[in-house]
Design an enzyme around this catalytic site. Structure first.
Site, PDB file in Angstrom:
ATOM      1  N   GLY A  72       0.818  -1.203   0.000  1.00 25.72           N
ATOM      2  CA  GLY A  72       0.000   0.000   0.000  1.00 25.72           C
ATOM      3  C   GLY A  72       0.855   1.257   0.000  1.00 25.72           C
ATOM      4  O   GLY A  72       0.515   2.262  -0.635  1.00 25.72           O
ATOM      5  N   ASN A 154      -7.292   3.880   9.690  1.00 35.19           N
ATOM      6  CA  ASN A 154      -6.688   2.670  10.259  1.00 35.19           C
ATOM      7  C   ASN A 154      -6.700   2.631  11.787  1.00 35.19           C
ATOM      8  O   ASN A 154      -6.627   1.568  12.380  1.00 35.19           O
ATOM      9  CB  ASN A 154      -5.250   2.506   9.760  1.00 35.19           C
ATOM     10  CG  ASN A 154      -4.450   3.777   9.820  1.00 35.19           C
ATOM     11  OD1 ASN A 154      -4.840   4.787   9.227  1.00 35.19           O
ATOM     12  ND2 ASN A 154      -3.352   3.765  10.534  1.00 35.19           N
ATOM     13  N   ALA A 203      -2.510  -6.345  -0.022  1.00 33.18           N
ATOM     14  CA  ALA A 203      -3.049  -7.700   0.195  1.00 33.18           C
ATOM     15  C   ALA A 203      -3.017  -8.145   1.660  1.00 33.18           C
ATOM     16  O   ALA A 203      -3.907  -8.858   2.110  1.00 33.18           O
ATOM     17  CB  ALA A 203      -2.265  -8.700  -0.655  1.00 33.18           C
ATOM     18  N   HIS A 204      -1.980  -7.716   2.409  1.00 31.06           N
ATOM     19  CA  HIS A 204      -1.837  -8.296   3.756  1.00 31.06           C
ATOM     20  C   HIS A 204      -2.884  -7.776   4.744  1.00 31.06           C
ATOM     21  O   HIS A 204      -2.965  -8.257   5.872  1.00 31.06           O
ATOM     22  CB  HIS A 204      -0.415  -8.106   4.296  1.00 31.06           C
ATOM     23  CG  HIS A 204      -0.071  -6.727   4.768  1.00 31.06           C
ATOM     24  ND1 HIS A 204      -0.070  -6.393   6.099  1.00 31.06           N
ATOM     25  CD2 HIS A 204       0.307  -5.615   4.106  1.00 31.06           C
ATOM     26  CE1 HIS A 204       0.301  -5.119   6.214  1.00 31.06           C
ATOM     27  NE2 HIS A 204       0.530  -4.626   5.021  1.00 31.06           N
ATOM     28  N   CYS A 330       6.724   5.569  20.806  1.00 29.70           N
ATOM     29  CA  CYS A 330       7.704   6.026  21.786  1.00 29.70           C
ATOM     30  C   CYS A 330       8.775   6.827  21.055  1.00 29.70           C
ATOM     31  O   CYS A 330       9.419   6.318  20.149  1.00 29.70           O
ATOM     32  CB  CYS A 330       8.305   4.820  22.484  1.00 29.70           C
ATOM     33  SG  CYS A 330       8.941   5.248  24.074  1.00 29.70           S
TER      34      CYS A 330
HETATM   35  N1  PLP Z   1      -2.625   2.985   4.409  1.00 34.80           N
HETATM   36  C1  PLP Z   1      -3.260   2.570   5.507  1.00 34.80           C
HETATM   37  C2  PLP Z   1      -4.575   3.189   5.875  1.00 34.80           C
HETATM   38  C3  PLP Z   1      -2.713   1.580   6.311  1.00 34.80           C
HETATM   39  O1  PLP Z   1      -3.351   1.169   7.402  1.00 34.80           O
HETATM   40  C4  PLP Z   1      -1.459   1.019   5.929  1.00 34.80           C
HETATM   41  C5  PLP Z   1      -0.809   0.005   6.771  1.00 34.80           C
HETATM   42  O2  PLP Z   1      -0.974  -0.027   7.968  1.00 34.80           O
HETATM   43  C6  PLP Z   1      -0.854   1.477   4.744  1.00 34.80           C
HETATM   44  C7  PLP Z   1      -1.465   2.463   4.018  1.00 34.80           C
HETATM   45  C8  PLP Z   1       0.436   0.914   4.291  1.00 34.80           C
HETATM   46  O3  PLP Z   1       0.242  -0.358   3.700  1.00 34.80           O
HETATM   47  P1  PLP Z   1       1.459  -1.375   3.538  1.00 34.80           P
HETATM   48  O4  PLP Z   1       1.730  -1.943   4.883  1.00 34.80           O
HETATM   49  O5  PLP Z   1       0.956  -2.402   2.574  1.00 34.80           O
HETATM   50  O6  PLP Z   1       2.591  -0.604   2.991  1.00 34.80           O
END
Ligand code: PLP
Length: 380
Positions: A72, A154, A203-204, A330
Site C-alpha cells: 500500500g 486505520n 493484500a496483507h 515512543c
Molecule cells: N494505508 C493505511 C490506511 C494503512 O493502514 C497502511 C498500513 O498499515 C498502509 C497504508 C500501508 O500499507 P502497507 O503496509 O501495505 O505498505
C-alpha cells in the site's frame, strides 16, 4: 493456558488457509518469469492476469486500470508523486489523519516541488468535513488539485463517504485519490458509481500475503512509472512481478467477494460484543467511533481512563495472551500520541487501544478480553 487472542488485524492479517493452499498449489509450477515466452513464463503470466481479472471485477474496473505493486505504501507514493509530476497538480488537499505513507509523501512533494498543501478539516469523529472540503475546492477552482482522503481510517475505523467526496471532486474538476488499504476486502467498491481516480490497496490487510499491493488508475489518466527499468505492468511498474503474491492477493479478494456482507456481519457482532462488555466491565471507558453506517466493524478504538495500569496496558494484555495495539509511539523515551489521537484531543492520562477483528475471532474471545481488561483496570 488459554490460546492467544489476536486482535490486531488492522496492522496485518494472517494468510487465509484457502489463500495459502492456492499459493502452495502453484509454488512449484508458477516460478517462471512472466515476461518469458516459454511455457513456464506463460503460466506465470496467466496467474497474474487471472488475479488482475479478480481485482478488476471486485472494483467494477477494467483490466487496464489495475496495476500491481509491492504494498500500500508504494501504491500511495506512486499515485501522489505521479499526480504532481505528470498531471500538473499544484495543490493537494488531504487530512492530518491519513496514514504516514500519504502525509509524508505529501510533505516530501511540498518540499520538492513547492506544491500547496491544504489540510481538510475533520468532523469530531475523524470523518472528513465535506462542507469545509467544498469551500476549499470552491476557493481556487482553477488550481490543479488532487484530493487525497482515505476510505477507512486505520486507527478509528471511521468511513469517509467516497461518493460524496468524489462528487465534489468532479464538480470542482479535482483529481481524487483514496487510500483504501483498510477497506478493500471489507467495503464494497464500484468505480462506475464512485467518482474516484486513484485507489491504493494492500493484500496483507485482507488475508493475502505481505509484499503485494495494487493501484487502480482511472482509464485516460496518464501518469508515468514510479520505478524504471522494465516494461512490466504495461510499462507502469518495472521489476519482475511477485507472481506468488499476486496470485495470493487475487485468491484473497475472491474469498472476500464470495463472503460478501457475511464477513462484515460477523465482524459487527464481535465488535458489538466487546464494546458492550467493556462498557459494563470498565467504568469510564469511551469509544472513538462514527455513527452507523460510517463505522467499519473491523475496528474498535477504546479510551481507558487513567489508572495505575493504563500506561502499560498493552504490555499487560500481551502477557495475558492478547494482542492489540495502541495509538502512540515512543519517541526519545516519551510517549507521543499518534496524529489521529492528537486530533481527537484525548485527555491526558487516558490510554487509547485499538482492537481489530477477523471473522475467525469468536464471541467467547471478546468476553475473555473484556474480563481480562476488567481485572487489569478495576482490580486493586
Ligand atoms: N494505508 C493505511 C490506511 C494503512 O493502514 C497502511 C498500513 O498499515 C498502509 C497504508 C500501508 O500499507 P502497507 O503496509 O501495505 O505498505
Amino acid at each position: 493456558m488459554s490460546p492467544r487472542i489476536y486482535l490486531d488485524h488492522a496492522a496485518t492479517t494472517p494468510i487465509h488457509p484457502e489463500v495459502w493452499a492456492s499459493m502452495s498449489d502453484i509454488q512449484a509450477s508458477g516460478f517462471g518469469n512472466p515476461s518469458s515466452i516459454h511455457h513456464e513464463g506463460r503460466f506465470a503470466r496467466t496467474l497474474i492476469e487471472e488475479a488482475r481479472k479478480t481485482l478488476a471485477r471486485y472494483m467494477n474496473a477494467s483490466l487496464g486500470e489495475v496495476f500491481f505493486t509491492s504494498c500500500g505504501t508504494e501504491s500511495n507514493n506512486m499515485i501522489l508523486t505521479g499526480a504532481v509530476r505528470d498531471l500538473g497538480v499544484t495543490r493537494i488537499l488531504t487530512s492530518r489523519i491519513e496514514h504516514p505513507c500519504v502525509i509524508q509523501t505529501v510533505r516530501y512533494l511540498e518540499k520538492l516541488s513547492g506544491i500547496g498543501v491544504v489540510w481538510v478539516p475533520l468532523l469530531a469523529d475523524g470523518r472528513t468535513d465535506t462542507t469545509a472540503l467544498q469551500q476549499i475546492l470552491a476557493r481556487e477552482p482553477q488550481t490543479s488539485t488532487l484530493v487525497s482522503l482515505m476510505h477507512v481510517n486505520n486507527e478509528l475505523g471511521v468511513i469517509n463517504d467516497l461518493a460524496e467526496i468524489g462528487g465534489l471532486c468532479r464538480q470542482y474538476n479535482a483529481f481524487f485519490h483514496t487510500d483504501a488499504v483498510q477497506s478493500i476486502g471489507f467495503q464494497p467498491f464500484d468505480v462506475a458509481t464512485i467518482p474516484v481516480d486513484f485507489i491504493g490497496g494492500s493484500a496483507h490487510k485482507f488475508y493475502g500475503p505481505k509484499g503485494c499491493g495494487f493501484v487502480y488508475i482511472r482509464a485516460g489518466i496518464g501518469i508515468q512509472p514510479f520505478l524504471h527499468g522494465g516494461s512490466q505492468e504495461r510499462n507502469m511498474r518495472a521489476g519482475t512481478e511477485n507472481t506468488l503474491g499476486i496470485h495470493g492477493m487475487g485468491t484473497a479478494l475472491a474469498i472476500a467477494q464470495r463472503e460478501g456482507s457475511d464477513r462484515n456481519r460477523t465482524l459487527a457482532q464481535l465488535r458489538m460484543t466487546l464494546r458492550e462488555s467493556l462498557a459494563h466491565a470498565v467504568p469510564g471507558v469511551t469509544f472513538n467511533e462514527a455513527p452507523d453506517p460510517w463505522q467499519s466493524p473491523k475496528i474498535l478504538s477504546v479510551n481507558f481512563p487513567p489508572s495505575p495500569r493504563t500506561d502499560l496496558l498493552l504490555m499487560h494484555l500481551d502477557i495475558e495472551g492478547i494482542s492489540a495495539s495502541g495509538g502512540s509511539a515512543c519517541s526519545s523515551g516519551a510517549e507521543v500520541a499518534s496524529p489521529v489521537l492528537q486530533y481527537l484531543a484525548i485527555p491526558a492520562g487516558t490510554k487509547t487501544l485499538r482492537f481489530s477483528f477477523s471473522p475467525a475471532n469468536t464471541v467467547d474471545e471478546m468476553v475473555r478480553v473484556s474480563h481480562v481488561l476488567q481485572r487489569l483496570m478495576v482490580a486493586p
